[in-house]
Design an enzyme around this catalytic site. Structure first.
Site, short mmCIF file in Angstrom:
data_model
loop_
_atom_site.label_atom_id
_atom_site.label_comp_id
_atom_site.label_asym_id
_atom_site.label_seq_id
_atom_site.Cartn_x
_atom_site.Cartn_y
_atom_site.Cartn_z
N ASP A 1 76.30 23.49 -54.07
CA ASP A 1 75.91 22.04 -53.99
C ASP A 1 75.92 21.46 -52.83
OD1 ASP A 1 75.97 22.19 -56.91
OD2 ASP A 1 78.24 21.69 -56.84
N GLU A 2 75.76 22.32 -51.83
CA GLU A 2 75.39 21.84 -50.25
C GLU A 2 74.14 21.04 -50.15
OE1 GLU A 2 76.00 24.99 -51.17
OE2 GLU A 2 77.65 25.91 -50.41
N LYS B 1 71.18 22.62 -51.27
CA LYS B 1 70.08 23.71 -50.99
C LYS B 1 68.63 23.08 -51.82
CE LYS B 1 72.84 26.25 -53.34
NZ LYS B 1 73.94 25.64 -53.53
N GLY C 1 72.24 24.07 -59.89
CA GLY C 1 71.56 22.77 -60.27
C GLY C 1 71.06 22.32 -58.97
N HIS C 2 69.89 22.45 -58.45
CA HIS C 2 69.28 22.05 -57.21
C HIS C 2 68.51 20.68 -57.40
CE1 HIS C 2 69.75 26.33 -55.71
NE2 HIS C 2 70.95 25.97 -56.23
N GLN D 1 74.56 28.92 -55.92
CA GLN D 1 75.87 28.70 -55.58
C GLN D 1 76.18 28.76 -54.01
OE1 GLN D 1 74.91 31.41 -58.34
NE2 GLN D 1 74.70 29.40 -59.23
N ALA E 1 75.57 18.69 -60.72
CA ALA E 1 74.07 18.39 -61.14
C ALA E 1 73.95 19.13 -62.69
CB ALA E 1 73.20 18.91 -60.11
N SER F 1 75.41 13.90 -44.10
CA SER F 1 76.26 13.30 -42.93
C SER F 1 76.63 11.69 -43.32
CB SER F 1 75.38 13.60 -41.78
OG SER F 1 74.82 14.83 -41.87
N SER G 1 71.02 16.19 -42.49
CA SER G 1 70.35 15.39 -43.34
C SER G 1 71.05 14.30 -43.67
CB SER G 1 70.50 16.05 -44.59
OG SER G 1 69.88 15.62 -45.84
N VAL G 2 70.38 12.96 -43.55
CA VAL G 2 71.24 11.76 -43.75
C VAL G 2 70.85 11.02 -44.92
CG1 VAL G 2 71.06 11.52 -41.28
CG2 VAL G 2 69.11 10.66 -42.34
N GLY G 3 70.55 11.69 -46.01
CA GLY G 3 70.22 10.73 -47.42
C GLY G 3 69.60 11.89 -48.22
P1 GDP Z 1 72.37 22.22 -54.50
O1 GDP Z 1 72.91 22.78 -55.43
O2 GDP Z 1 72.49 23.03 -53.07
O3 GDP Z 1 70.92 22.02 -54.34
O4 GDP Z 1 72.92 20.70 -54.42
P2 GDP Z 1 72.94 19.64 -55.49
O5 GDP Z 1 71.58 19.23 -55.72
O6 GDP Z 1 73.76 20.25 -56.63
O7 GDP Z 1 73.87 18.46 -54.99
C1 GDP Z 1 73.49 17.93 -53.77
C2 GDP Z 1 73.61 16.32 -53.86
O8 GDP Z 1 73.46 15.59 -52.77
C3 GDP Z 1 72.26 15.90 -54.91
O9 GDP Z 1 72.60 14.97 -55.49
C4 GDP Z 1 71.27 15.57 -53.63
O10 GDP Z 1 70.24 14.64 -54.25
C5 GDP Z 1 72.30 14.91 -52.76
N1 GDP Z 1 71.88 15.18 -51.42
C6 GDP Z 1 71.34 15.85 -50.49
N2 GDP Z 1 71.49 15.86 -49.32
C7 GDP Z 1 71.84 14.44 -49.11
C8 GDP Z 1 72.25 13.80 -48.05
O11 GDP Z 1 72.03 14.18 -46.89
N3 GDP Z 1 72.69 12.74 -48.18
C9 GDP Z 1 73.27 12.15 -49.25
N4 GDP Z 1 74.04 11.02 -49.53
N5 GDP Z 1 72.92 13.00 -50.54
C10 GDP Z 1 72.37 14.19 -50.42
P1 IMO Z 2 74.35 25.39 -57.11
O1 IMO Z 2 73.30 26.55 -57.04
C1 IMO Z 2 78.69 24.73 -57.61
C2 IMO Z 2 81.06 27.17 -60.02
C3 IMO Z 2 81.41 26.90 -61.45
C4 IMO Z 2 82.88 27.72 -61.59
C5 IMO Z 2 82.26 29.07 -60.85
C6 IMO Z 2 81.72 30.08 -62.07
O2 IMO Z 2 73.89 24.27 -57.81
O3 IMO Z 2 75.14 25.33 -56.01
P2 IMO Z 2 79.74 30.47 -63.45
O4 IMO Z 2 79.00 29.43 -64.32
O5 IMO Z 2 78.98 31.24 -62.48
O6 IMO Z 2 80.36 31.37 -64.48
O7 IMO Z 2 80.72 29.51 -62.70
O8 IMO Z 2 81.16 28.86 -60.13
N1 IMO Z 2 79.55 27.52 -60.03
C7 IMO Z 2 78.82 26.41 -59.10
N2 IMO Z 2 79.63 25.46 -58.42
N3 IMO Z 2 77.42 24.87 -57.57
C8 IMO Z 2 76.81 26.09 -58.06
O9 IMO Z 2 75.47 26.11 -58.24
C9 IMO Z 2 77.62 26.58 -59.17
N4 IMO Z 2 77.23 27.52 -60.02
C10 IMO Z 2 78.53 27.94 -60.55
O10 IMO Z 2 81.85 25.47 -61.38
O11 IMO Z 2 83.69 27.28 -60.69
MG MG Z 3 74.02 22.28 -57.17
#
Ligand code: GDP
Ligand code: IMO
Ligand code: MG
Length: 421
Positions: A14-15, A17, A41-42, A223, A298, A331, A410-412
């Site tokens: 959830d960084e 990506k 969940g991206h 992940q 997500a 940030s 990234s700032v939003g």
């Molecule tokens: P991913 O799994 O690495 O693609 O990340 P996720 O989508 O699961 O989680 C990132 C969350 O942060 C999402 O809700 C994005 O819309 C949000 N997001 C991404 N970049 C930024 C940012 O720079 N600032 C803020 N406030 N939100 C962000």
């Molecule tokens: P993205 O791509 C954050 C975590 C789950 C659990 C562990 C194992 O959005 O960054 P699994 O379903 O793979 O058996 O779960 O890994 N996990 C994630 N956490 N972002 C994800 O994907 C994740 N995919 C799995 O919460 O702790």
């Molecule tokens: Mg995610």
């Protein structure tokens, strides 16, 4: 011949990506997922819309992009078809721009049941899995029992599906677990049929062919490195190699064909599910990060655990991924913090460590360095020079510690809310 560039997460997922891949796609023709499945969940935010992608690469909304689901990915046809329908409402027919590897493994309805039964049986020791069937599907892959996308086209497919399902029923009988797959199975078999309109390909040949023709390809990780099956906080990890090495096995690209490795991290840290998280905050500051950062999953909607940036874990991830440049996300979430902390070492049993150890559980106490916060809104900033000095100092420290330049900040959440250096 081109090399494949990589974007992947350096923390616990959830960084951001999805956003970064969406932002970078105009520089690439092909975007390829190499591991994971619908546990991912991206999020993408643009034109006032918000999309969450699970299996489809995050380049899908960009015109003329080709999106490949590689052999290392595991696919639930129901979730993939739902996702495709949602994308097509916005972007029109994507049949020609989504290619699926014949070697990608299928998540069966019974894999999901096995995931749920296994988690329930673990009680307090549960992984906190997304319950999408990821673990059991990769187990069948390495156990050489799995069904693959290419098998869908075989006249034997239904028989093989039945045989594997019966085998799973046998395993499920060992658990005290109630289940009924009737409805999901119906949807699943229909979704398998619906998927046939997409090209099933030998993606290793296709990706290598693009590279040979100098076409730029970007690999999109799912992940994060600390959830890697080998180097993450085992057993609280996912079941695939989430690191750069996974690009080679998950797409069929040789190690010497890997180019830039762009590692993504949040300006702080989150984790969803169970397992070690040395810098986790259980106080009001943690709650503030969660609320301001909207830190709720997500894929599952679960509240994410929040804490300060962990440079010990980050350096470990940078080393093993061969990160060539860093991307710092969210940030803006730290805008209102007067003080920002960063873990620079761990203390275990009275000894200080500056590396990520095998023992990363409760016995680990982070050693923090404090920074003065910038205490102003940076969401509107588009040029690095316009950042407050405190933020520049924060970035400079991370660069010094990791030995990697921070190239994007990234700032939003929106596509446009980004500073390229
Ligand atoms: P991913 O799994 O690495 O693609 O990340 P996720 O989508 O699961 O989680 C990132 C969350 O942060 C999402 O809700 C994005 O819309 C949000 N997001 C991404 N970049 C930024 C940012 O720079 N600032 C803020 N406030 N939100 C962000
Ligand atoms: P993205 O791509 C954050 C975590 C789950 C659990 C562990 C194992 O959005 O960054 P699994 O379903 O793979 O058996 O779960 O890994 N996990 C994630 N956490 N972002 C994800 O994907 C994740 N995919 C799995 O919460 O702790
Ligand atoms: Mg995610």
């Amino acid at each position: 011949m081109k090399k494949i560039d990589v974007v992947l997460g350096l923390q616990w997922g959830d960084e951001g990506k999805g956003k970064v891949v969406d932002v970078l796609t105009p520089d690439y023709k092909v975007i390829a997922r190499f591991q994971g499945g619908p546990n991912a969940g991206h999020s993408l935010v643009f034109d006032g819309d918000h999309f969450v992608l699970h299996t489809v690469p995050s380049g899908i909304f960009r015109k003329d992009s080709v999106n490949v689901i590689g052999n290392g990915v595991v696919i639930d046809p129901v979730i993939l078809m739902e996702e495709i329908r949602a994308i097509e409402q916005k972007a029109g027919d994507i049949t020609g721009k989504l290619l699926i590897s014949k070697r990608a493994h299928l998540i069966l309805p019974t894999h999901r049941m096995l995931d749920a039964a296994s988690e329930a049986a673990k009680g307090k020791g549960k992984i906190g899995s997304t319950l999408k069937g990821i673990g059991p599907t990769y187990m069948d892959k390495t156990g050489r029992n799995g069904l693959r996308i290419g098998d869908i086209l075989s006249p034997e497919f239904k028989n093989r599906y039945e045989a594997l399902k019966q085998k799973h029923f046998g395993l499920l009988a060992q658990y005290d677990f109630q289940y009924d797959i009737t409805d999901y199975e119906k949807q699943w078999l229909q979704a398998v049929e619906d998927l046939k309109r997409f090209p099933f390909i030998e993606s290793e040949l296709v990706v290598n062919d693009y590279l040979a023709k100098d076409v730029p390809v970007l690999a999109e990780g799912a992940q994060g490195s600390m959830l890697d099956i080998d180097f993450g906080t085992y057993p609280f990890v996912t079941s695939s190699n989430t690191m750069t090495a996974g690009v080679c096995t998950g797409l069929g690209v040789a190690p010497n064909r890997v180019g830039k490795v762009m590692g993504i991290f949040k300006a702080y840290c989150t984790r969803v599910g169970s397992g070690p998280f040395p810098t986790e905050l259980f106080d009001e500051t943690g709650e503030q990060l969660r609320q301001i950062g909207h830190e709720f999953g997500a894929t599952t909607g679960r509240p994410r655990r929040c804490g300060w940036l962990d440079l010990v874990a980050l350096k470990y991830a940078v080393m093993m991924n061969g990160v060539s440049e860093l991307i710092m996300m969210k940030s803006d979430v730290l805008n209102t913090f007067k003080t920002i902390k960063v873990a620079v070492a761990y203390e275990i049993g009275g000894k200080q460590l500056d590396y990520f150890p095998f023992e990363s559980g409760e016995e680990v106490k982070p050693v923090y360095k404090e920074f003065k916060g910038w205490d102003c809104d940076i969401t509107g900033v588009r040029k690095y020079e316009d950042f407050p000095q405190e933020l520049k100092d924060y970035i400079a420290f991370i660069e010094k510690e990791t030995g990697c330049p921070v190239k994007i900040i990234s700032v939003g959440p929106d596509r446009k809310e980004i500073v390229l250096r």
